[in-house]
Design a protein around this motif. Structure first.
Motif, PDB file in Angstrom:
ATOM      1  N   UNK A 145       0.821  -1.214   0.000  1.00 50.35           N
ATOM      2  CA  UNK A 145       0.000   0.000   0.000  1.00 50.35           C
ATOM      3  C   UNK A 145       0.857   1.266   0.000  1.00 50.35           C
ATOM      4  N   UNK A 146       0.373   2.294  -0.692  1.00 46.92           N
ATOM      5  CA  UNK A 146       1.018   3.604  -0.767  1.00 46.92           C
ATOM      6  C   UNK A 146       2.363   3.584  -1.509  1.00 46.92           C
TER       7      UNK A 146
ATOM      8  N   UNK B 194       0.459   2.600  -6.330  1.00 48.60           N
ATOM      9  CA  UNK B 194      -0.610   1.827  -5.690  1.00 48.60           C
ATOM     10  C   UNK B 194      -1.734   2.777  -5.303  1.00 48.60           C
ATOM     11  N   UNK B 195      -2.968   2.479  -5.723  1.00 50.12           N
ATOM     12  CA  UNK B 195      -4.109   3.300  -5.300  1.00 50.12           C
ATOM     13  C   UNK B 195      -5.028   2.541  -4.360  1.00 50.12           C
TER      14      UNK B 195
ATOM     15  N   UNK C  36      -3.227  14.735   5.744  1.00 55.24           N
ATOM     16  CA  UNK C  36      -2.258  13.645   5.887  1.00 55.24           C
ATOM     17  C   UNK C  36      -0.933  14.181   6.458  1.00 55.24           C
TER      18      UNK C  36
ATOM     19  N   UNK D  91       7.257  10.056   7.983  1.00 50.80           N
ATOM     20  CA  UNK D  91       6.000   9.371   7.701  1.00 50.80           C
ATOM     21  C   UNK D  91       5.711   9.328   6.204  1.00 50.80           C
TER      22      UNK D  91
ATOM     23  N   UNK E 224       6.580   7.205  -1.778  1.00 50.43           N
ATOM     24  CA  UNK E 224       5.255   6.997  -1.204  1.00 50.43           C
ATOM     25  C   UNK E 224       4.245   7.863  -1.935  1.00 50.43           C
TER      26      UNK E 224
ATOM     27  N   UNK F 207      -0.180   8.843  -1.613  1.00 49.30           N
ATOM     28  CA  UNK F 207      -1.462   8.576  -0.966  1.00 49.30           C
ATOM     29  C   UNK F 207      -2.578   9.392  -1.605  1.00 49.30           C
ATOM     30  N   UNK F 208      -3.779   8.860  -1.500  1.00 49.82           N
ATOM     31  CA  UNK F 208      -4.968   9.625  -1.883  1.00 49.82           C
ATOM     32  C   UNK F 208      -5.548  10.206  -0.609  1.00 49.82           C
ATOM     33  N   UNK F 209      -5.749  11.517  -0.581  1.00 45.81           N
ATOM     34  CA  UNK F 209      -6.251  12.113   0.649  1.00 45.81           C
ATOM     35  C   UNK F 209      -7.007  13.397   0.348  1.00 45.81           C
TER      36      UNK F 209
END
Ligand code: ZN
Lengths: 211, 116
Positions: free
Chosen positions: A75-76, A90-91, A150, A156, A161, A163-165
């Protein structure tokens, strides 16, 4: 080869093409990049975006053959090729975003379809629906801290990396392809809103827009 | 800030990214045509409203967009576990044992206004 009907969204016809931010540049202006700019915003317009869905093992094999990049299984995950021009992110457990230089996506889609054959998968060209905004400069992270829920601290959010946020009440994909650059993949219809938000959030750092 | 663990993303994420979708583990009748009106009405409209352990369906709407389940305590609002679709909860009303019955009682007392 599957029997899915495909078509190239980039035509040979001579049609003027404008970036999703063309209107924003005219309406909101483009603050110049100066020596005082501690954040620089740059749009990477009209890239090739493909959404790849299916089982990780089958897709990973096809992608390594056709693009020379591993499918991020964790993930991510965000993986780039050696040039940094092509990436896979990765989504969700069965969904990945491929971004390639503009014009390569249709050919890549066809090659992947040929290789995947009758496997259970889907490829959708979403290039017309989203655009990439690139933030760089020493205060880029500060601008993000004001805009997203996020945690973007390097401990972090390391390089590699994505991310969807939530970004300023809109949806965004944040990616960290390199140490000093952040990429925001935003909806085309939200591009103007995000652009103006970034100009406002970056004003105190002398944000400049590179073209 | 309030974080929820997404079992698909494998990390804690801000609550703003999630939406609750009601009671979990509701099974659609296999043959709707052979259901009585009461059975179909129960399936469509009637939900549990327990005081205590509740299993809920949530979606990571701004994120991986996957649905998953949460076991939540409706009095303390504590999220006890999250688990993927198709999995069964490890904590249920029958097996749930609060860390300390005293602290649980105290917490319940604080929520005196809440009635099941
Ligand atoms: Zn998730």
């Amino acid at each position: 080869m599957s029997n899915v009907a495909t078509f190239d969204t980039r035509t040979e016809a001579n049609i003027p093409v404008e970036s999703p931010l063309a209107y924003s540049y005219r309406r909101s202006g483009t603050p110049a990049v100066t020596t005082a700019s501690r954040v620089v915003l740059k749009e990477r317009a009209l890239l090739g975006h493909l959404i790849l869905r299916g089982g990780a093992i089958v897709l990973d094999e096809a992608l390594r053959e056709e693009l020379g990049i591993n499918l991020p299984g964790q993930p991510q995950g965000l993986v780039l090729d050696a040039s940094g021009e092509r990436s896979v992110q990765w989504l969700s457990p069965d969904e990945w975003l491929i971004i390639v230089p503009g014009g390569e996506e249709f050919e890549l889609e066809n090659r992947l379809r040929a290789r995947l054959g009758d496997a259970h998968y889907s490829i959708v060209n979403v290039g017309g629906g989203q655009t990439v905004l690139e933030l760089s400069g020493e205060k880029a992270r500060e601008v993000l801290m004001k805009s997203v829920v996020y945690d973007v601290h390097p401990s972090h959010f390391p390089v590699g990396k994505g991310v969807t946020t939530v970004f300023a009440k809109a949806t965004v994909i944040i990616r960290r392809p390199t140490e000093d650059c952040w990429e925001l993949v935003v909806r085309r219809s939200f591009a103007d809103y995000c652009y103006r938000w970034l100009l406002d959030a970056g004003e105190e750092y002398g944000i400049g827009v590179a073209k | 800030m309030f974080y929820i663990y997404c079992p698909y993303c494998g990390e804690h994420r801000e609550e703003e990214e999630f939406h609750p979708k009601g009671q979990a583990h509701i099974v659609r009748p296999k043959e709707p045509e052979s259901c009585s009106d009461e059975e179909w009405g129960d399936y469509l409209f009637f939900r549990d409203n327990p005081r205590g352990i509740h299993h809920e369906l949530w979606v990571h709407a701004v994120g991986c967009r996957k649905f998953f389940n949460i076991t939540r305590h409706t009095v303390t609002y504590e999220i006890l576990e999250t688990y993927k679709m198709g999995e069964q909860p490890s904590i249920t009303a029958e097996t749930y044992a609060p860390q300390s019955s005293e602290s649980e009682a105290a917490r319940v007392a604080k929520q005196a206004g809440v009635r099941a």
